[in-house]
Motif scaffolding. Structure first.
Motif, short mmCIF file in Angstrom:
data_model
loop_
_atom_site.label_atom_id
_atom_site.label_comp_id
_atom_site.label_asym_id
_atom_site.label_seq_id
_atom_site.Cartn_x
_atom_site.Cartn_y
_atom_site.Cartn_z
N ASP A 1 3.98 32.08 99.27
CA ASP A 1 2.96 33.03 98.83
C ASP A 1 2.42 32.48 97.51
O ASP A 1 3.10 32.53 96.49
CB ASP A 1 3.57 34.43 98.64
N MET A 2 1.21 31.94 97.53
CA MET A 2 0.65 31.28 96.36
C MET A 2 0.30 32.26 95.24
O MET A 2 0.24 31.87 94.08
CB MET A 2 -0.60 30.49 96.76
N VAL A 3 0.07 33.50 95.59
CA VAL A 3 -0.29 34.50 94.58
C VAL A 3 0.96 35.04 93.89
O VAL A 3 1.04 35.10 92.66
CB VAL A 3 -1.09 35.66 95.21
N LYS A 4 1.97 35.40 94.70
CA LYS A 4 3.20 35.96 94.14
C LYS A 4 4.23 34.89 93.79
O LYS A 4 5.30 35.21 93.25
CB LYS A 4 3.79 36.97 95.11
N GLU A 5 3.93 33.64 94.13
CA GLU A 5 4.78 32.49 93.79
C GLU A 5 6.20 32.66 94.31
O GLU A 5 7.18 32.59 93.57
CB GLU A 5 4.79 32.28 92.26
N ARG A 6 6.32 32.89 95.61
CA ARG A 6 7.63 33.09 96.21
C ARG A 6 7.64 32.59 97.65
O ARG A 6 6.58 32.43 98.27
CB ARG A 6 8.04 34.56 96.16
N ILE A 7 8.85 32.35 98.16
CA ILE A 7 9.04 31.96 99.54
C ILE A 7 9.05 33.21 100.42
O ILE A 7 9.73 34.19 100.11
CB ILE A 7 10.38 31.21 99.72
N LEU A 8 8.28 33.17 101.50
CA LEU A 8 8.26 34.28 102.44
C LEU A 8 9.32 34.09 103.52
O LEU A 8 9.61 32.97 103.93
CB LEU A 8 6.89 34.38 103.11
N VAL A 9 9.88 35.20 104.00
CA VAL A 9 10.72 35.18 105.19
C VAL A 9 9.95 35.89 106.29
O VAL A 9 8.96 36.59 106.03
CB VAL A 9 12.09 35.86 104.93
N LEU A 10 10.39 35.70 107.54
CA LEU A 10 9.62 36.22 108.66
C LEU A 10 9.43 37.73 108.59
O LEU A 10 8.35 38.24 108.93
CB LEU A 10 10.31 35.83 109.98
N SER A 11 10.44 38.45 108.12
CA SER A 11 10.32 39.92 108.03
C SER A 11 9.32 40.37 106.97
O SER A 11 8.94 41.53 106.93
CB SER A 11 11.68 40.55 107.78
N ASP A 12 8.89 39.44 106.08
CA ASP A 12 7.81 39.74 105.14
C ASP A 12 6.46 39.72 105.83
O ASP A 12 5.48 40.29 105.34
CB ASP A 12 7.76 38.71 104.00
N VAL A 13 6.41 39.02 106.96
CA VAL A 13 5.14 38.70 107.60
C VAL A 13 4.85 39.58 108.81
O VAL A 13 3.71 39.96 109.07
CB VAL A 13 5.14 37.21 108.02
N VAL A 14 5.91 39.92 109.55
CA VAL A 14 5.72 40.64 110.81
C VAL A 14 6.88 41.60 111.03
O VAL A 14 7.99 41.37 110.53
CB VAL A 14 5.61 39.63 111.99
N ILE A 15 6.64 42.67 111.75
CA ILE A 15 7.70 43.60 112.14
C ILE A 15 8.41 43.03 113.36
O ILE A 15 7.80 42.84 114.42
CB ILE A 15 7.11 44.99 112.47
#
Length: 249
Positions: A142-156
């Protein structure tokens, strides 16, 4: 007076010569061969992607690094996130690190000012093991929040998402191994236990990537089937399930 005039002429000649021999500063912008791609954005959000490498003994892992981002602190943080996530693949070989032979390279699946999605592919060979392992690793920033995303951040991740996954578009990672062409893809997908698959995709270790139009998800399969299998689901088919998605400009 004559001696003074001669010295003055010599002095002027030296000054003129020095001006005439002045060289322009060398343009170093194209002297490196590590630049992979350039982001097609403008202004302060523009950045370049360079290739860096971790190489120790028989292990070589190529990973991307950002350059020319206007915010150097943000750039350094994101670069550290990328490097750390790339080297996490070595955690699976802690007990065999001295006998590991691994080559892994990356592909940028999506790059923008909102997200950066990276896929790593490689082949791991452990001395004495029965066979090599096809390795896949992903990192989504996430370039704005400067963090690594996990799948549950992206989709239910629920029953509906599992159905979308199994109905998705198969993406063969090698021309030498295409489960769809071999006529076995449907069997491989039907072999998944839906509940087990759901629990696996809820883990922080679940591997996925963004493209401009679709969400790709990777799952582990038997070595004979390639060690991993990727399905892509268009964002438009994930209505009600998608929490975030890229916004290409």
């Amino acid at each position: 007076m004559k001696k003074f005039c001669i010295m003055l002429v010599l002095l002027l000649s030296l000054i003129m010569s020095g001006c005439g021999g002045k060289q322009e500063p060398q343009d170093l912008s194209n002297t490196t061969n590590t630049v992979q791609e350039k982001i097609s954005t403008s202004g302060n959000d523009r950045y370049d992607i360079n290739k860096a490498s971790y190489a120790v003994k028989n292990v070589k892992i190529n990973y991307p690094q950002l350059s020319n981002l206007s915010d150097s602190i943000k750039q350094n943080k994101i670069n550290e996130l990328i490097k750390t996530s790339a080297l996490e693949v070595l955690d699976d070989y802690k007990d065999d690190i001295n006998s590991l032979n691994l080559n892994m390279d990356f592909e940028i699946k999506y790059q923008g000012t909102d997200f950066l999605s990276i896929e790593y592919l490689g082949l791991a060979i452990v001395k004495g093991a029965a066979y090599p392992v096809h390795v896949l690793q992903t990192a989504n920033i996430d370039m704005v929040k400067e963090r690594i995303l996990v799948l549950s951040d992206v989709v239910i991740v629920n029953d509906s998402f599992i159905e979308k996954f199994q109905a998705g578009q198969y993406k063969a990672y090698s021309s030498d191994l295409n489960l769809q062409s071999a006529g076995v893809l449907k069997d491989k997908l039907s072999n998944f236990n839906s509940q087990d698959l759901m629990e696996s995709l809820k883990q922080r270790s679940a591997r996925f990537y963004f493209t401009k139009d679709a969400l790709g998800v990777s799952v582990e399969v038997a070595h004979a089937a390639g060690d991993h299998l990727e399905m892509e689901m268009p964002y438009k088919d994930l209505s009600g399930l998608l929490l975030v998605k890229p916004d290409p400009k």
